[in-house]
Design an enzyme around this catalytic site. Structure first.
Site, PDB file in Angstrom:
ATOM      1  N   LYS A  70       0.833  -1.206   0.000  1.00  0.00           N
ATOM      2  CA  LYS A  70       0.000   0.000   0.000  1.00  0.00           C
ATOM      3  C   LYS A  70       0.873   1.263   0.000  1.00  0.00           C
ATOM      4  CE  LYS A  70      -2.139  -1.234   3.838  1.00  0.00           C
ATOM      5  NZ  LYS A  70      -1.399  -2.502   4.094  1.00  0.00           N
ATOM      6  N   ARG A  72      -9.755  -0.036   9.048  1.00  0.00           N
ATOM      7  CA  ARG A  72      -9.220  -1.360   9.357  1.00  0.00           C
ATOM      8  C   ARG A  72     -10.217  -2.207  10.122  1.00  0.00           C
ATOM      9  NH1 ARG A  72      -3.484   0.191   9.061  1.00  0.00           N
ATOM     10  NH2 ARG A  72      -2.150  -1.624   9.355  1.00  0.00           N
ATOM     11  N   ARG A 132      11.737  -5.101   5.094  1.00  0.00           N
ATOM     12  CA  ARG A 132      11.332  -3.716   4.813  1.00  0.00           C
ATOM     13  C   ARG A 132      12.244  -2.705   5.511  1.00  0.00           C
ATOM     14  NH1 ARG A 132       5.219  -1.732   5.509  1.00  0.00           N
ATOM     15  NH2 ARG A 132       5.401  -2.502   7.633  1.00  0.00           N
ATOM     16  N   ARG A 136      11.261  -0.928  10.973  1.00  0.00           N
ATOM     17  CA  ARG A 136      10.223  -0.658  11.969  1.00  0.00           C
ATOM     18  C   ARG A 136      10.233  -1.717  13.059  1.00  0.00           C
ATOM     19  NH1 ARG A 136       4.858   0.467   8.522  1.00  0.00           N
ATOM     20  NH2 ARG A 136       4.011  -0.670  10.299  1.00  0.00           N
ATOM     21  N   ARG A 172       0.105  -9.017  13.802  1.00  0.00           N
ATOM     22  CA  ARG A 172      -0.568  -8.096  12.877  1.00  0.00           C
ATOM     23  C   ARG A 172      -1.353  -8.857  11.816  1.00  0.00           C
ATOM     24  NH1 ARG A 172       4.406  -5.133  11.055  1.00  0.00           N
ATOM     25  NH2 ARG A 172       3.092  -4.029   9.576  1.00  0.00           N
TER      26      ARG A 172
HETATM   27  P1  ADP Z   1       1.326  -1.635   7.510  1.00  0.00           P
HETATM   28  O1  ADP Z   1       1.815  -0.618   6.503  1.00  0.00           O
HETATM   29  O2  ADP Z   1       2.344  -2.670   7.777  1.00  0.00           O
HETATM   30  O3  ADP Z   1      -0.006  -2.207   7.150  1.00  0.00           O
HETATM   31  P2  ADP Z   1       0.619   0.629   9.143  1.00  0.00           P
HETATM   32  O4  ADP Z   1       1.755   1.560   9.037  1.00  0.00           O
HETATM   33  O5  ADP Z   1      -0.576   0.901   8.301  1.00  0.00           O
HETATM   34  O6  ADP Z   1       1.147  -0.850   8.897  1.00  0.00           O
HETATM   35  O7  ADP Z   1       0.110   0.542  10.655  1.00  0.00           O
HETATM   36  C1  ADP Z   1       1.010   0.374  11.732  1.00  0.00           C
HETATM   37  C2  ADP Z   1       0.225   0.272  13.036  1.00  0.00           C
HETATM   38  O8  ADP Z   1      -0.514   1.493  13.276  1.00  0.00           O
HETATM   39  C3  ADP Z   1      -0.837  -0.826  13.074  1.00  0.00           C
HETATM   40  O9  ADP Z   1      -0.295  -2.101  13.418  1.00  0.00           O
HETATM   41  C4  ADP Z   1      -1.783  -0.285  14.166  1.00  0.00           C
HETATM   42  O10 ADP Z   1      -1.228  -0.476  15.465  1.00  0.00           O
HETATM   43  C5  ADP Z   1      -1.776   1.217  13.885  1.00  0.00           C
HETATM   44  N1  ADP Z   1      -2.847   1.581  12.924  1.00  0.00           N
HETATM   45  C6  ADP Z   1      -2.664   2.103  11.681  1.00  0.00           C
HETATM   46  N2  ADP Z   1      -3.860   2.345  11.098  1.00  0.00           N
HETATM   47  C7  ADP Z   1      -4.820   1.959  11.984  1.00  0.00           C
HETATM   48  C8  ADP Z   1      -6.242   1.928  11.955  1.00  0.00           C
HETATM   49  N3  ADP Z   1      -6.934   2.338  10.879  1.00  0.00           N
HETATM   50  N4  ADP Z   1      -6.879   1.455  13.057  1.00  0.00           N
HETATM   51  C9  ADP Z   1      -6.213   1.055  14.148  1.00  0.00           C
HETATM   52  N5  ADP Z   1      -4.877   1.031  14.231  1.00  0.00           N
HETATM   53  C10 ADP Z   1      -4.165   1.483  13.161  1.00  0.00           C
HETATM   54  P1  ADP Z   2       2.152  -1.874   3.216  1.00  0.00           P
HETATM   55  O1  ADP Z   2       2.125  -0.363   3.205  1.00  0.00           O
HETATM   56  O2  ADP Z   2       0.962  -2.476   2.540  1.00  0.00           O
HETATM   57  O3  ADP Z   2       2.384  -2.439   4.577  1.00  0.00           O
HETATM   58  P2  ADP Z   2       4.747  -1.557   1.860  1.00  0.00           P
HETATM   59  O4  ADP Z   2       4.437  -0.721   0.682  1.00  0.00           O
HETATM   60  O5  ADP Z   2       5.407  -0.910   3.024  1.00  0.00           O
HETATM   61  O6  ADP Z   2       3.394  -2.336   2.328  1.00  0.00           O
HETATM   62  O7  ADP Z   2       5.628  -2.809   1.353  1.00  0.00           O
HETATM   63  C1  ADP Z   2       6.109  -3.793   2.273  1.00  0.00           C
HETATM   64  C2  ADP Z   2       7.480  -4.269   1.803  1.00  0.00           C
HETATM   65  O8  ADP Z   2       7.350  -4.995   0.579  1.00  0.00           O
HETATM   66  C3  ADP Z   2       8.477  -3.147   1.516  1.00  0.00           C
HETATM   67  O9  ADP Z   2       9.770  -3.615   1.898  1.00  0.00           O
HETATM   68  C4  ADP Z   2       8.401  -2.969  -0.008  1.00  0.00           C
HETATM   69  O10 ADP Z   2       9.643  -2.501  -0.544  1.00  0.00           O
HETATM   70  C5  ADP Z   2       8.105  -4.385  -0.475  1.00  0.00           C
HETATM   71  N1  ADP Z   2       7.239  -4.448  -1.674  1.00  0.00           N
HETATM   72  C6  ADP Z   2       6.185  -3.640  -1.984  1.00  0.00           C
HETATM   73  N2  ADP Z   2       5.619  -4.026  -3.146  1.00  0.00           N
HETATM   74  C7  ADP Z   2       6.316  -5.113  -3.579  1.00  0.00           C
HETATM   75  C8  ADP Z   2       6.195  -5.974  -4.734  1.00  0.00           C
HETATM   76  N3  ADP Z   2       5.236  -5.794  -5.653  1.00  0.00           N
HETATM   77  N4  ADP Z   2       7.081  -6.988  -4.840  1.00  0.00           N
HETATM   78  C9  ADP Z   2       8.043  -7.191  -3.885  1.00  0.00           C
HETATM   79  N5  ADP Z   2       8.198  -6.421  -2.779  1.00  0.00           N
HETATM   80  C10 ADP Z   2       7.344  -5.385  -2.629  1.00  0.00           C
END
Ligand code: ADP
Ligand code: ADP
Ligand code: ZN
Length: 215
Positions: A13, A88, A127, A160, A171
């Site tokens: 994302k 979420r 990541r 992270r 998660r």
């Molecule tokens: P990822 O990119 O790996 O999906 P995020 O950066 O979106 O993770 O979220 C990191 C953390 O922030 C989540 O594990 C949660 O603790 C909190 N968080 C983010 N968005 C929400 C939401 N919409 N509702 C509740 N907690 C959230």
């Molecule tokens: P999210 O925001 O959904 O948690 P991220 O965009 O942070 O996901 O991506 C999670 C990890 O996967 C990062 O290390 C990113 O560089 C890698 N990544 C993202 N898209 C791809 C893809 N299409 N193929 C392989 N690795 C990817």
């Protein structure tokens, strides 16, 4: 235009958000980034959210929804917004629908990036994120040109805390139990557009723009 990026942690994302929000001409709003910023600055909200974020649990809906609606009141969201990491839970989705209705708006499209559990675990384990601009890298799949430095801004890259294996497991189970039901919620509303996230990032980006009617 109100767009939502939906998918498990590690789906890509954050990686795709810049492309999609630029093409759509809307602001990118990531609730995870907002929480991390508040935690770093030790704000009241950050203090309340920290324990949840640290263990990979969701921050309570009330806090999260209030933070998001405050963000939507800022002027850069006039033309719309790309939501990343929100909603979420089904309750968050309903609160968003209600708030938008009150403003004469509605969610337009939900872009669902579908990626399986094994792939997501491999992605989160490698990541690296830029402290300065938030750009995301992967040590194997998309390494930076200089190890530890951001290609975009030269900022320092970090891993992270919540990308540790135990927290990732938590998660993912939180995602399955609390967030995955949103796929049906938005499908029933006729808003869901699904993209195969298990392709290289460029191909995923192309499919997202096509699905959203932006290319
Ligand atoms: P990822 O990119 O790996 O999906 P995020 O950066 O979106 O993770 O979220 C990191 C953390 O922030 C989540 O594990 C949660 O603790 C909190 N968080 C983010 N968005 C929400 C939401 N919409 N509702 C509740 N907690 C959230
Ligand atoms: P999210 O925001 O959904 O948690 P991220 O965009 O942070 O996901 O991506 C999670 C990890 O996967 C990062 O290390 C990113 O560089 C890698 N990544 C993202 N898209 C791809 C893809 N299409 N193929 C392989 N690795 C990817
Ligand atoms: Zn950077």
């Amino acid at each position: 235009m109100i767009l939502i990026l939906l998918g498990p942690p590690g789906a890509g994302k954050g990686t795709q958000a810049a492309l999609v929000s630029q093409q759509a001409g809307v602001a990118h709003v990531a609730t995870g980034d907002l929480f991390r910023e508040n935690i770093r600055n030790q704000t009241e909200l950050g203090k309340q959210a920290k324990a949840f974020v640290d263990r990979g649990a969701l921050v309570p809906d009330e806090l999260t929804v209030r933070m998001l609606l405050d963000r939507l009141d800022r002027p850069d969201t006039q033309k719309g917004v790309l939501l990343d990491g929100f909603p979420r839970t089904v309750d968050q989705a309903k609160a968003l629908d209600d708030a938008l209705k009150g403003r004469g708006q509605a969610v337009d499209k939900v872009l669902y990036i579908n990626v399986g559990e094994e792939e997501v675990i491999a992605r989160l384990g490698g990541r690296w994120t830029c402290r300065q601009c938030g750009a995301v890298y992967h040590q194997v799949f998309s390494p930076p040109k200089t190890p530890g430095r951001c290609d975009q801004c030269g900022g320092e890259l970090y891993q992270r805390d919540d990308d540790k294996p135990e927290t990732v497991r938590n998660r993912l189970s939180v995602y399955t139990q609390q967030t995955a039901p949103l796929v049906d919620y938005y499908r029933q509303a006729g808003k869901l557009l699904e993209v195969n996230g298990e392709q290289n990032a460029e191909a995923v980006g192309k499919d997202l723009l096509k699905a959203a009617g932006l290319s």
